[in-house]
Design a protein around this motif. Structure first.
Motif, mmCIF file in Angstrom:
data_model
loop_
_atom_site.group_PDB
_atom_site.id
_atom_site.type_symbol
_atom_site.label_atom_id
_atom_site.label_comp_id
_atom_site.label_asym_id
_atom_site.label_seq_id
_atom_site.Cartn_x
_atom_site.Cartn_y
_atom_site.Cartn_z
ATOM 1 N N LEU A 98 38.022 42.606 49.895
ATOM 2 C CA LEU A 98 37.746 41.724 48.763
ATOM 3 C C LEU A 98 36.442 42.163 48.111
ATOM 4 O O LEU A 98 35.423 42.316 48.789
ATOM 5 C CB LEU A 98 37.645 40.279 49.253
ATOM 6 C CG LEU A 98 37.805 39.162 48.222
ATOM 7 C CD1 LEU A 98 39.209 39.180 47.624
ATOM 8 C CD2 LEU A 98 37.521 37.811 48.869
ATOM 9 N N VAL A 99 36.452 42.388 46.802
ATOM 10 C CA VAL A 99 35.315 43.005 46.105
ATOM 11 C C VAL A 99 34.614 41.973 45.224
ATOM 12 O O VAL A 99 35.254 41.315 44.393
ATOM 13 C CB VAL A 99 35.784 44.202 45.242
ATOM 14 C CG1 VAL A 99 34.582 44.879 44.581
ATOM 15 C CG2 VAL A 99 36.565 45.199 46.081
ATOM 16 N N PRO A 128 45.380 36.943 37.038
ATOM 17 C CA PRO A 128 45.656 38.377 37.124
ATOM 18 C C PRO A 128 44.501 39.205 36.596
ATOM 19 O O PRO A 128 43.690 38.745 35.786
ATOM 20 C CB PRO A 128 46.907 38.546 36.257
ATOM 21 C CG PRO A 128 46.862 37.407 35.295
ATOM 22 C CD PRO A 128 46.225 36.272 36.029
ATOM 23 N N HIS A 129 44.442 40.429 37.067
ATOM 24 C CA HIS A 129 43.452 41.413 36.635
ATOM 25 C C HIS A 129 44.169 42.749 36.547
ATOM 26 O O HIS A 129 45.177 42.972 37.234
ATOM 27 C CB HIS A 129 42.295 41.461 37.638
ATOM 28 C CG HIS A 129 41.193 42.414 37.277
ATOM 29 N ND1 HIS A 129 41.199 43.738 37.647
ATOM 30 C CD2 HIS A 129 40.045 42.227 36.579
ATOM 31 C CE1 HIS A 129 40.099 44.335 37.199
ATOM 32 N NE2 HIS A 129 39.390 43.434 36.549
ATOM 33 N N LEU A 135 39.608 35.654 41.605
ATOM 34 C CA LEU A 135 39.349 34.221 41.752
ATOM 35 C C LEU A 135 37.845 34.008 41.727
ATOM 36 O O LEU A 135 37.056 34.949 41.865
ATOM 37 C CB LEU A 135 39.969 33.668 43.033
ATOM 38 C CG LEU A 135 39.596 34.289 44.371
ATOM 39 C CD1 LEU A 135 38.228 33.840 44.887
ATOM 40 C CD2 LEU A 135 40.655 33.947 45.412
ATOM 41 N N ASP A 136 37.451 32.741 41.554
ATOM 42 C CA ASP A 136 36.036 32.379 41.491
ATOM 43 C C ASP A 136 35.677 31.478 42.663
ATOM 44 O O ASP A 136 36.377 30.501 42.952
ATOM 45 C CB ASP A 136 35.714 31.646 40.187
ATOM 46 C CG ASP A 136 35.912 32.512 38.953
ATOM 47 O OD1 ASP A 136 35.685 33.742 39.052
ATOM 48 O OD2 ASP A 136 36.309 31.970 37.907
ATOM 49 N N TYR A 155 35.591 37.390 42.603
ATOM 50 C CA TYR A 155 36.063 38.361 43.582
ATOM 51 C C TYR A 155 37.401 38.935 43.136
ATOM 52 O O TYR A 155 38.243 38.225 42.577
ATOM 53 C CB TYR A 155 36.223 37.715 44.960
ATOM 54 C CG TYR A 155 34.908 37.354 45.609
ATOM 55 C CD1 TYR A 155 34.259 38.247 46.455
ATOM 56 C CD2 TYR A 155 34.313 36.121 45.364
ATOM 57 C CE1 TYR A 155 33.054 37.922 47.049
ATOM 58 C CE2 TYR A 155 33.101 35.782 45.956
ATOM 59 C CZ TYR A 155 32.475 36.693 46.791
ATOM 60 O OH TYR A 155 31.282 36.371 47.370
ATOM 61 N N LEU A 156 37.581 40.216 43.423
ATOM 62 C CA LEU A 156 38.797 40.942 43.073
ATOM 63 C C LEU A 156 39.524 41.374 44.334
ATOM 64 O O LEU A 156 38.925 41.951 45.247
ATOM 65 C CB LEU A 156 38.442 42.180 42.239
ATOM 66 C CG LEU A 156 39.552 43.206 41.999
ATOM 67 C CD1 LEU A 156 40.648 42.628 41.109
ATOM 68 C CD2 LEU A 156 38.965 44.489 41.373
ATOM 69 N N ARG A 157 40.830 41.086 44.357
ATOM 70 C CA ARG A 157 41.701 41.648 45.386
ATOM 71 C C ARG A 157 42.557 42.697 44.718
ATOM 72 O O ARG A 157 43.375 42.395 43.841
ATOM 73 C CB ARG A 157 42.581 40.554 46.002
ATOM 74 C CG ARG A 157 43.584 41.084 47.019
ATOM 75 C CD ARG A 157 42.908 41.674 48.241
ATOM 76 N NE ARG A 157 43.877 42.133 49.239
ATOM 77 C CZ ARG A 157 43.542 42.722 50.381
ATOM 78 N NH1 ARG A 157 42.258 42.906 50.673
ATOM 79 N NH2 ARG A 157 44.452 43.118 51.235
ATOM 80 N N ARG A 158 42.359 43.952 45.086
ATOM 81 C CA ARG A 158 43.087 45.046 44.450
ATOM 82 C C ARG A 158 44.547 45.068 44.891
ATOM 83 O O ARG A 158 44.881 44.702 46.011
ATOM 84 C CB ARG A 158 42.425 46.385 44.771
ATOM 85 C CG ARG A 158 41.060 46.573 44.124
ATOM 86 C CD ARG A 158 40.623 48.017 44.232
ATOM 87 N NE ARG A 158 39.381 48.263 43.527
ATOM 88 C CZ ARG A 158 38.195 48.326 44.100
ATOM 89 N NH1 ARG A 158 38.090 48.151 45.412
ATOM 90 N NH2 ARG A 158 37.108 48.571 43.399
#
Length: 289
Positions: A98-99, A128-129, A135-136, A155-158
């Motif tokens: 998680l980034v 979506p990204h 998510l925040d 945070y970004l989940r690739r």
């Protein structure tokens, strides 16, 4: 902020034990996670500031020690609550991978070390990204029932992105106003005051286990160090919004740049040798919720 009338509020008697949560965080890589966002909201009150801890935080991040809390300081007070929330079984993503891609803090007035705080943490806005889903994690600090500080960490989940990524073209970095020589122990020093002991920050060997050639600086240390450079230039009520780009591999020499904008300041951190961007941000008068 969003309406949280449906939240399940869980009041904590003290800060969650991070020594127990980090092994649990690693185990979130195994097994099934929740499908949607949890509705839990964690609450702690009153939370008092330890002057010694505040002084150590100020020293690590480059702030002048004093009674006023650095803008980023409540983030470390709320961090154990955020870890508790993200290691709960109904949080949708495993923590490894998680980034942390962005952070926005709004302060409605300065906070003082002697003020007892009420801290709340929850998650929202799953979306979506182009590289996956975001998510925040939202943290707030209130004094006597008044919300005076809000932190939104994105945070970004690739994986399974909604569209192709951008071209990756890099703009010419701005002229530096300061040069930082970031020592190889800054990850361990910041971990000691923040509680964020993610292995990618602590040692080259543990960082390599997660795909990094060397340990990397914490994004929130980098943001705090930027705000130390901007000391005295921000209004009492302000919003500071940053995007974390490439990680700072330790040790490092980086350029910090700041420039005036119509409603405050722009600032950035770039690699001194390559110009690769590490952080880009804006700071100005507080934005409305």
């Amino acid at each position: 902020m969003a309406d949280h009338l449906g939240a399940t509020v869980r009041e904590l008697a003290g800060p969650p034990n991070l020594a127990l949560l980090y092994p649990k965080a690693l185990l979130t890589a195994f097994g099934r996670r929740g499908e949607g966002l949890p509705t839990t909201q964690y609450l702690r009150r009153p939370v008092t500031v330890d002057p010694g801890h505040l002084a150590r935080y100020a020293e690590v991040c480059g702030f002048t020690a004093g009674d006023e809390l650095p803008l980023t300081y409540p983030h470390v007070l709320a961090f154990p609550m955020a870890m508790r929330l993200m290691t709960d079984g109904d949080f949708p993503f495993p923590l490894p991978g998680l980034v942390h891609v962005g952070n926005r803090i709004t302060r409605r007035r300065p906070l003082r070390a002697g003020e007892p705080l009420e801290l709340r943490v929850w998650v929202e806005n799953l979306r979506p990204h182009e590289k996956g889903r975001q998510l925040d994690v939202v943290s707030t600090a209130s004094v006597a029932g008044e919300e005076v500080w809000t932190d939104v960490s994105t945070y970004l989940r690739r994986g399974g992105g909604s569209s192709a990524a951008g071209s990756g073209e890099r703009a010419e970095p701005p002229a530096p106003t300061a040069v930082w020589r970031v020592t190889d122990d800054i990850g361990r020093r910041y971990a000691a005051v923040s509680g964020d002991r993610n292995p990618i920050h602590l040692h080259p060997l543990t960082a390599r286990l997660f795909g990094f050639p060397r340990a990397i600086a914490h994004g929130m240390w980098t943001k705090a160090r930027c705000l130390a450079e901007l000391a005295g230039r921000l209004p009492d009520a302000c919003t500071v919004d940053v995007r974390f780009r490439a990680p700072v591999l330790l040790p490092a020499t980086v350029h910090f740049a700041s420039w005036a904008e119509p409603d405050g300041w722009g600032f950035a951190v770039h690699d001194a040798a390559t110009g690769r961007p590490h952080l880009e941000g804006t700071a100005g008068h507080a934005l409305s919720d």
